[in-house]
Design a protein around this motif. Structure first.
Motif, PDB file in Angstrom:
ATOM      1  N   THR A 170      20.540 -14.542 -13.992  1.00 45.72           N
ATOM      2  CA  THR A 170      20.308 -15.039 -15.356  1.00 45.72           C
ATOM      3  C   THR A 170      21.204 -16.219 -15.689  1.00 45.72           C
ATOM      4  N   GLY A 171      22.116 -16.595 -14.823  1.00 48.79           N
ATOM      5  CA  GLY A 171      22.952 -17.758 -15.057  1.00 48.79           C
ATOM      6  C   GLY A 171      24.199 -17.459 -15.866  1.00 48.79           C
ATOM      7  N   VAL A 172      24.547 -16.208 -16.087  1.00 49.75           N
ATOM      8  CA  VAL A 172      25.741 -15.869 -16.856  1.00 49.75           C
ATOM      9  C   VAL A 172      26.923 -15.841 -15.916  1.00 49.75           C
ATOM     10  N   ARG A 173      27.980 -16.565 -16.296  1.00 51.22           N
ATOM     11  CA  ARG A 173      29.191 -16.592 -15.481  1.00 51.22           C
ATOM     12  C   ARG A 173      30.278 -15.781 -16.156  1.00 51.22           C
ATOM     13  N   LYS A 174      31.101 -15.164 -15.398  1.00 51.50           N
ATOM     14  CA  LYS A 174      32.231 -14.433 -15.948  1.00 51.50           C
ATOM     15  C   LYS A 174      33.371 -15.430 -16.159  1.00 51.50           C
ATOM     16  N   VAL A 175      33.919 -15.432 -17.384  1.00 53.08           N
ATOM     17  CA  VAL A 175      34.999 -16.343 -17.745  1.00 53.08           C
ATOM     18  C   VAL A 175      36.306 -15.610 -17.522  1.00 53.08           C
ATOM     19  N   SER A 176      37.291 -16.320 -17.006  1.00 51.34           N
ATOM     20  CA  SER A 176      38.562 -15.674 -16.695  1.00 51.34           C
ATOM     21  C   SER A 176      39.268 -15.224 -17.975  1.00 51.34           C
ATOM     22  N   SER A 177      40.060 -14.198 -17.842  1.00 52.76           N
ATOM     23  CA  SER A 177      40.798 -13.645 -18.987  1.00 52.76           C
ATOM     24  C   SER A 177      41.819 -14.647 -19.513  1.00 52.76           C
ATOM     25  N   LEU A 178      42.476 -15.393 -18.624  1.00 54.90           N
ATOM     26  CA  LEU A 178      43.466 -16.386 -19.053  1.00 54.90           C
ATOM     27  C   LEU A 178      42.816 -17.445 -19.936  1.00 54.90           C
ATOM     28  N   PHE A 179      41.623 -17.880 -19.560  1.00 54.11           N
ATOM     29  CA  PHE A 179      40.920 -18.877 -20.365  1.00 54.11           C
ATOM     30  C   PHE A 179      40.581 -18.323 -21.749  1.00 54.11           C
ATOM     31  N   GLN A 180      40.121 -17.088 -21.833  1.00 52.74           N
ATOM     32  CA  GLN A 180      39.782 -16.490 -23.125  1.00 52.74           C
ATOM     33  C   GLN A 180      41.019 -16.321 -24.002  1.00 52.74           C
ATOM     34  N   ILE A 181      42.121 -15.878 -23.417  1.00 55.18           N
ATOM     35  CA  ILE A 181      43.355 -15.716 -24.198  1.00 55.18           C
ATOM     36  C   ILE A 181      43.836 -17.058 -24.715  1.00 55.18           C
ATOM     37  N   THR A 182      43.785 -18.072 -23.855  1.00 60.65           N
ATOM     38  CA  THR A 182      44.211 -19.409 -24.265  1.00 60.65           C
ATOM     39  C   THR A 182      43.324 -19.947 -25.379  1.00 60.65           C
ATOM     40  N   ARG A 183      42.044 -19.747 -25.260  1.00 59.81           N
ATOM     41  CA  ARG A 183      41.101 -20.234 -26.265  1.00 59.81           C
ATOM     42  C   ARG A 183      41.371 -19.593 -27.622  1.00 59.81           C
ATOM     43  N   PHE A 184      41.570 -18.283 -27.661  1.00 55.50           N
ATOM     44  CA  PHE A 184      41.806 -17.613 -28.934  1.00 55.50           C
ATOM     45  C   PHE A 184      43.206 -17.911 -29.479  1.00 55.50           C
ATOM     46  N   ALA A 185      44.168 -18.137 -28.596  1.00 53.97           N
ATOM     47  CA  ALA A 185      45.512 -18.513 -29.057  1.00 53.97           C
ATOM     48  C   ALA A 185      45.480 -19.880 -29.726  1.00 53.97           C
ATOM     49  N   VAL A 186      44.760 -20.825 -29.129  1.00 57.02           N
ATOM     50  CA  VAL A 186      44.635 -22.162 -29.722  1.00 57.02           C
ATOM     51  C   VAL A 186      43.869 -22.083 -31.035  1.00 57.02           C
ATOM     52  N   LEU A 187      42.839 -21.276 -31.090  1.00 55.63           N
ATOM     53  CA  LEU A 187      42.089 -21.089 -32.327  1.00 55.63           C
ATOM     54  C   LEU A 187      42.986 -20.518 -33.428  1.00 55.63           C
ATOM     55  N   GLY A 188      43.761 -19.509 -33.101  1.00 55.27           N
ATOM     56  CA  GLY A 188      44.685 -18.916 -34.075  1.00 55.27           C
ATOM     57  C   GLY A 188      45.735 -19.910 -34.532  1.00 55.27           C
ATOM     58  N   PHE A 189      46.275 -20.700 -33.602  1.00 55.54           N
ATOM     59  CA  PHE A 189      47.245 -21.729 -33.960  1.00 55.54           C
ATOM     60  C   PHE A 189      46.626 -22.739 -34.914  1.00 55.54           C
ATOM     61  N   GLY A 190      45.393 -23.120 -34.657  1.00 51.98           N
ATOM     62  CA  GLY A 190      44.715 -24.081 -35.536  1.00 51.98           C
ATOM     63  C   GLY A 190      44.523 -23.537 -36.939  1.00 51.98           C
ATOM     64  N   VAL A 191      44.188 -22.270 -37.052  1.00 43.26           N
ATOM     65  CA  VAL A 191      43.995 -21.648 -38.373  1.00 43.26           C
ATOM     66  C   VAL A 191      45.327 -21.604 -39.121  1.00 43.26           C
ATOM     67  N   VAL A 192      46.395 -21.200 -38.429  1.00 42.57           N
ATOM     68  CA  VAL A 192      47.711 -21.135 -39.071  1.00 42.57           C
ATOM     69  C   VAL A 192      48.176 -22.527 -39.474  1.00 42.57           C
ATOM     70  N   TYR A 193      48.019 -23.508 -38.589  1.00 44.52           N
ATOM     71  CA  TYR A 193      48.409 -24.879 -38.904  1.00 44.52           C
ATOM     72  C   TYR A 193      47.629 -25.403 -40.108  1.00 44.52           C
ATOM     73  N   GLY A 194      46.345 -25.137 -40.150  1.00 41.34           N
ATOM     74  CA  GLY A 194      45.528 -25.591 -41.275  1.00 41.34           C
ATOM     75  C   GLY A 194      45.981 -24.975 -42.590  1.00 41.34           C
ATOM     76  N   ALA A 195      46.325 -23.696 -42.573  1.00 44.75           N
ATOM     77  CA  ALA A 195      46.786 -23.042 -43.798  1.00 44.75           C
ATOM     78  C   ALA A 195      48.112 -23.621 -44.264  1.00 44.75           C
ATOM     79  N   VAL A 196      49.041 -23.833 -43.340  1.00 43.40           N
ATOM     80  CA  VAL A 196      50.349 -24.399 -43.697  1.00 43.40           C
ATOM     81  C   VAL A 196      50.193 -25.825 -44.202  1.00 43.40           C
ATOM     82  N   HIS A 197      49.373 -26.603 -43.539  1.00 37.39           N
ATOM     83  CA  HIS A 197      49.166 -27.994 -43.950  1.00 37.39           C
ATOM     84  C   HIS A 197      48.488 -28.072 -45.323  1.00 37.39           C
ATOM     85  N   ALA A 198      47.525 -27.219 -45.575  1.00 35.51           N
ATOM     86  CA  ALA A 198      46.853 -27.200 -46.878  1.00 35.51           C
ATOM     87  C   ALA A 198      47.842 -26.833 -47.983  1.00 35.51           C
TER      88      ALA A 198
END
Length: 93
Positions: A6-34
């Motif tokens: 079906t073309g679905v690839r398994k994404v590594s756990s390190l990539f997922q953790i990094t992605r959500f960490a960057v997302l969380g950092f962006g949300v916190v930065y946006g709140a502080v900046h606002a």
């Protein structure tokens, strides 16, 4: 027979953790900046209001001085209730 891919690839756990960490950092930065921008805007609004009040006070003082200073044009109205005899006598000297 095997199932079609079906073309679905398994994404590594390190990539997922990094992605959500960057997302969380962006949300916190946006709140502080606002919050920082909001505080600066409120401070600016307070400063503008304070400057406006100072300007009104200055204009009122100038109007009061202009209203209460006697006119020394050389002619004196002796019937005027605001007549200043001392300034009249000083002008004679």
């Amino acid at each position: 027979m095997s199932a079609p891919a079906t073309g679905v690839r398994k994404v590594s756990s390190l990539f997922q953790i990094t992605r959500f960490a960057v997302l969380g950092f962006g949300v916190v930065y946006g709140a502080v900046h606002a919050r920082t921008l909001k505080n600066k805007a409120e401070e600016h609004d307070h400063q503008v209001a304070y400057d406006y009040k100072l300007r009104l006070i200055k204009e009122a003082k100038e109007a009061w001085v202009k209203k209460n200073t006697p006119v020394s044009s050389g002619t004196y109205d002796f019937e005027d209730p605001n007549f200043d005899a001392e300034s009249w006598a000083a002008s004679l000297e």
